[in-house]
Enzyme design. Structure first.
Site, PDB file in Angstrom:
ATOM      1  N   ALA A  83      26.844 -10.003  32.214  1.00 40.04           N
ATOM      2  CA  ALA A  83      27.941 -10.612  33.291  1.00 40.04           C
ATOM      3  C   ALA A  83      28.797  -9.609  33.643  1.00 40.04           C
ATOM      4  CB  ALA A  83      28.327 -11.788  32.525  1.00 40.04           C
ATOM      5  N   GLN A  85      32.951  -9.556  35.649  1.00 35.79           N
ATOM      6  CA  GLN A  85      33.997 -10.379  35.537  1.00 35.79           C
ATOM      7  C   GLN A  85      34.208 -11.393  36.868  1.00 35.79           C
ATOM      8  OE1 GLN A  85      36.420  -6.455  35.172  1.00 35.79           O
ATOM      9  NE2 GLN A  85      38.308  -7.802  35.185  1.00 35.79           N
ATOM     10  N   ARG A  91      38.381  -8.016  31.461  1.00 33.41           N
ATOM     11  CA  ARG A  91      36.984  -7.628  30.987  1.00 33.41           C
ATOM     12  C   ARG A  91      36.901  -8.200  29.510  1.00 33.41           C
ATOM     13  NH1 ARG A  91      39.648  -3.312  33.447  1.00 33.41           N
ATOM     14  NH2 ARG A  91      38.416  -2.228  35.212  1.00 33.41           N
ATOM     15  N   ASP A 151      38.322   4.993  35.539  1.00 34.16           N
ATOM     16  CA  ASP A 151      39.955   4.789  35.695  1.00 34.16           C
ATOM     17  C   ASP A 151      40.553   5.997  35.934  1.00 34.16           C
ATOM     18  OD1 ASP A 151      40.033   1.942  33.966  1.00 34.16           O
ATOM     19  OD2 ASP A 151      38.444   3.424  33.214  1.00 34.16           O
ATOM     20  N   THR A 152      40.133   7.391  35.228  1.00 36.79           N
ATOM     21  CA  THR A 152      40.500   8.645  35.503  1.00 36.79           C
ATOM     22  C   THR A 152      40.308   9.215  36.891  1.00 36.79           C
ATOM     23  OG1 THR A 152      40.508   8.954  33.113  1.00 36.79           O
ATOM     24  CG2 THR A 152      40.420  10.927  34.795  1.00 36.79           C
ATOM     25  N   ARG A 154      40.027   7.025  39.453  1.00 31.61           N
ATOM     26  CA  ARG A 154      41.019   6.362  40.185  1.00 31.61           C
ATOM     27  C   ARG A 154      42.368   6.968  40.052  1.00 31.61           C
ATOM     28  NH1 ARG A 154      38.686   0.601  38.177  1.00 31.61           N
ATOM     29  NH2 ARG A 154      36.884   0.378  39.902  1.00 31.61           N
ATOM     30  N   HIS A 178      39.397   0.684  28.309  1.00 29.48           N
ATOM     31  CA  HIS A 178      39.044   0.634  29.839  1.00 29.48           C
ATOM     32  C   HIS A 178      39.386  -0.717  30.023  1.00 29.48           C
ATOM     33  CE1 HIS A 178      36.989   0.271  33.472  1.00 29.48           C
ATOM     34  NE2 HIS A 178      35.963  -0.371  32.966  1.00 29.48           N
ATOM     35  N   THR A 233      32.591  -4.659  41.300  1.00 30.96           N
ATOM     36  CA  THR A 233      32.977  -3.102  41.622  1.00 30.96           C
ATOM     37  C   THR A 233      31.662  -2.374  41.273  1.00 30.96           C
ATOM     38  OG1 THR A 233      33.728  -2.367  39.676  1.00 30.96           O
ATOM     39  CG2 THR A 233      35.184  -3.509  40.995  1.00 30.96           C
TER      40      THR A 233
HETATM   41  N1  LIG Z   1      32.365   0.370  32.875  1.00 29.42           N
HETATM   42  C1  LIG Z   1      32.739   0.508  33.926  1.00 29.42           C
HETATM   43  O1  LIG Z   1      33.329   1.182  34.481  1.00 29.42           O
HETATM   44  C2  LIG Z   1      32.434  -1.027  34.786  1.00 29.42           C
HETATM   45  C3  LIG Z   1      32.578  -1.178  36.187  1.00 29.42           C
HETATM   46  C4  LIG Z   1      31.945  -2.070  36.900  1.00 29.42           C
HETATM   47  C5  LIG Z   1      31.298  -3.286  36.275  1.00 29.42           C
HETATM   48  N2  LIG Z   1      30.976  -2.825  35.036  1.00 29.42           N
HETATM   49  C6  LIG Z   1      30.359  -3.986  34.095  1.00 29.42           C
HETATM   50  O2  LIG Z   1      28.872  -3.724  34.318  1.00 29.42           O
HETATM   51  C7  LIG Z   1      28.202  -4.996  34.213  1.00 29.42           C
HETATM   52  C8  LIG Z   1      27.414  -5.258  35.159  1.00 29.42           C
HETATM   53  O3  LIG Z   1      28.082  -5.583  36.463  1.00 29.42           O
HETATM   54  P1  LIG Z   1      27.171  -6.215  37.828  1.00 29.42           P
HETATM   55  O4  LIG Z   1      28.287  -6.366  38.642  1.00 29.42           O
HETATM   56  O5  LIG Z   1      26.264  -5.123  37.825  1.00 29.42           O
HETATM   57  O6  LIG Z   1      26.751  -7.422  37.292  1.00 29.42           O
HETATM   58  P2  LIG Z   1      25.559  -8.178  37.761  1.00 29.42           P
HETATM   59  O7  LIG Z   1      25.551  -9.644  37.309  1.00 29.42           O
HETATM   60  O8  LIG Z   1      25.318  -8.067  39.202  1.00 29.42           O
HETATM   61  O9  LIG Z   1      24.088  -7.669  37.072  1.00 29.42           O
HETATM   62  C9  LIG Z   1      23.843  -7.888  35.583  1.00 29.42           C
HETATM   63  C10 LIG Z   1      22.503  -7.858  35.741  1.00 29.42           C
HETATM   64  O10 LIG Z   1      22.185  -7.639  34.202  1.00 29.42           O
HETATM   65  C11 LIG Z   1      20.824  -8.413  34.094  1.00 29.42           C
HETATM   66  N3  LIG Z   1      20.922  -8.934  32.521  1.00 29.42           N
HETATM   67  C12 LIG Z   1      21.461  -9.962  31.972  1.00 29.42           C
HETATM   68  N4  LIG Z   1      20.717 -10.007  30.822  1.00 29.42           N
HETATM   69  C13 LIG Z   1      20.091  -8.957  30.514  1.00 29.42           C
HETATM   70  C14 LIG Z   1      19.306  -8.629  29.593  1.00 29.42           C
HETATM   71  N5  LIG Z   1      19.054  -9.407  28.410  1.00 29.42           N
HETATM   72  N6  LIG Z   1      18.487  -7.747  29.686  1.00 29.42           N
HETATM   73  C15 LIG Z   1      18.344  -6.956  30.897  1.00 29.42           C
HETATM   74  N7  LIG Z   1      19.021  -7.442  31.914  1.00 29.42           N
HETATM   75  C16 LIG Z   1      19.866  -8.425  31.757  1.00 29.42           C
HETATM   76  C17 LIG Z   1      20.938  -9.588  34.932  1.00 29.42           C
HETATM   77  O11 LIG Z   1      19.667 -10.161  35.386  1.00 29.42           O
HETATM   78  C18 LIG Z   1      21.751  -8.979  36.328  1.00 29.42           C
HETATM   79  O12 LIG Z   1      20.686  -8.318  37.166  1.00 29.42           O
HETATM   80  C19 LIG Z   1      29.241  -6.104  33.813  1.00 29.42           C
HETATM   81  O13 LIG Z   1      29.451  -6.377  32.440  1.00 29.42           O
HETATM   82  C20 LIG Z   1      30.527  -5.546  34.484  1.00 29.42           C
HETATM   83  O14 LIG Z   1      31.684  -5.886  33.960  1.00 29.42           O
HETATM   84  C21 LIG Z   1      31.405  -1.918  34.229  1.00 29.42           C
END
Ligand SMILES: NC(=O)c1ccc[n+]([C@@H]2O[C@H](COP(=O)([O-])OP(=O)(O)OC[C@H]3O[C@@H](n4cnc5c(N)ncnc54)[C@H](O)[C@@H]3O)[C@@H](O)[C@H]2O)c1
Length: 320
Positions: A83, A85, A91, A151-152, A154, A178, A233
């Site tokens: 999921a 945010q 986060r 973040d870096t 950004r 992060h 994002t």
């Molecule tokens: N690290 C970073 O810099 C950064 C930046 C942005 C988002 N994120 C994170 O990335 C993650 C994904 O964000 P998003 O916007 O793509 O979310 P999203 O809800 O659009 O996509 C998540 C996907 O994961 C799938 N999923 C759920 N459980 C699963 C499982 N057991 N096996 C395989 N797939 C599964 C869902 O079906 C969905 O398609 C989030 O946790 C978000 O916070 C991280």
């Protein structure tokens, strides 16, 4: 790297982030094969079809919705599943939902004896990097969190805009979590070797403390501001994923603030967080001994403490 196909990447999770990253990777042609996996199989299939229709305009490669059996020889397994945010959520609010998703995904990877590098992207990324190290039993160099690479970027973007200079000439890092406790390391920030304050003065900017505070806050607030406006994002992080993949596959030995396990540095132990590190073909190579002033050190320890408190809650959902 062991028995892996260096031209193959797997993307687990094909939501906003996974699909944008797959699209970015398809365009730069680093890989010849991109496997998409999602618990929602139709979503993975739809993304593979949509992105695949760009192949004739870029160059031949394979992109398809697959299963865990397809990822065994992938050089890099990017995990974006979980999921995201919601407006107003931090986060760290995601922790329970996403740890339980990782408890399903990581055993599927280890079962296939994968020798590639795991790139953790889902949030909270530092907690999930730690959880992945523990659940996978992989050598720590092969588990990397995307950490504060975004973040870096950004930070560099904001400083570049502020000083009207190419952001690639900005040398500065965000370290730590992060998330809300991240730290902008101003004490060593410079523009192509010129100390930041000197460069600011050359550009007619004198109010250093206030400007640094505003920029650090803008960086920290970026995800909240974007999510408020468009629910998620994904482009910035997609570029981050692409860059980390390039650094690994080309064995660039670039310095990136990825999230990895700490072992006593700055008095911090048994937690994953971001510090500038050399990254190459074996994943994480070594942490770069960045110098921090007293306040930055204090805030880094505080950031580690924040993460440790969350990890204590994770103990209750058994990650060992
Ligand atoms: N690290 C970073 O810099 C950064 C930046 C942005 C988002 N994120 C994170 O990335 C993650 C994904 O964000 P998003 O916007 O793509 O979310 P999203 O809800 O659009 O996509 C998540 C996907 O994961 C799938 N999923 C759920 N459980 C699963 C499982 N057991 N096996 C395989 N797939 C599964 C869902 O079906 C969905 O398609 C989030 O946790 C978000 O916070 C991280």
């Amino acid at each position: 790297m062991g028995q892996v196909n260096l031209r193959k990447v797997a993307m687990i999770g094909c939501g906003y982030v996974g699909s944008a990253a797959a699209f970015a990777l398809m365009q730069n042609r680093l890989f010849a094969e991109i496997v998409l996996i999602d618990v929602d199989q139709e979503k993975a299939e739809g993304e593979a079809m949509d992105i695949g229709h760009g192949i004739p305009l870029v160059g031949n490669m394979k992109i398809y919705a697959g299963s865990y059996d397809d990822i065994a020889d992938a050089a890099i397994i990017v995990i974006t599943a979980g999921a995201g945010q919601k407006p107003g959520e931090t986060r760290l609010d995601l922790v329970h939902r996403n740890v339980s998703i990782y408890q399903k995904i990581i055993p599927e990877i280890t079962k296939r004896n994968c020798q590639g590098i795991l790139l953790v992207v889902s949030n909270p990324v530092d907690i999930l990097t730690y959880v992945t190290v523990k659940l996978s039993g992989f050598p720590e160099n092969r588990v990397i969190g995307s950490g504060t690479v975004l973040d870096t970027a950004r930070l560099k973007y904001q400083v570049g805009e502020h000083l009207a200079v190419d952001s690639k000439s900005v040398h500065a890092f965000i370290i730590g979590e992060h998330g809300d406790s991240e730290i902008a390391v101003w004490s060593s920030a410079n523009i192509s070797g010129v100390p930041l304050d000197d460069f600011c003065e050359m550009r007619g900017q004198w109010n250093h403390d206030k400007i640094q505070e505003n920029i650090a806050e803008t960086v920290k607030r970026s995800a909240y501001e974007i999510i408020e406006r468009k629910q998620a994002t994904y482009y910035g992080v997609a570029m981050t994923i692409k860059r980390i993949c390039e650094v690994i596959i080309r064995d660039e030995k670039s310095i990136l603030p990825v999230s990895t396990m700490m072992h006593g540095e700055f008095g911090i132990d048994d937690v994953a967080l971001s510090m500038p590190s050399i990254v190459g073909a074996d994943g994480f190579e070594v942490r770069v001994p960045i110098s921090l002033n007293e306040e930055e050190c204090k805030n880094l320890r505080k950031s580690a403490q924040t993460l440790k408190e969350i990890l204590k809650q994770c103990d209750q959902i058994a990650i060992e």
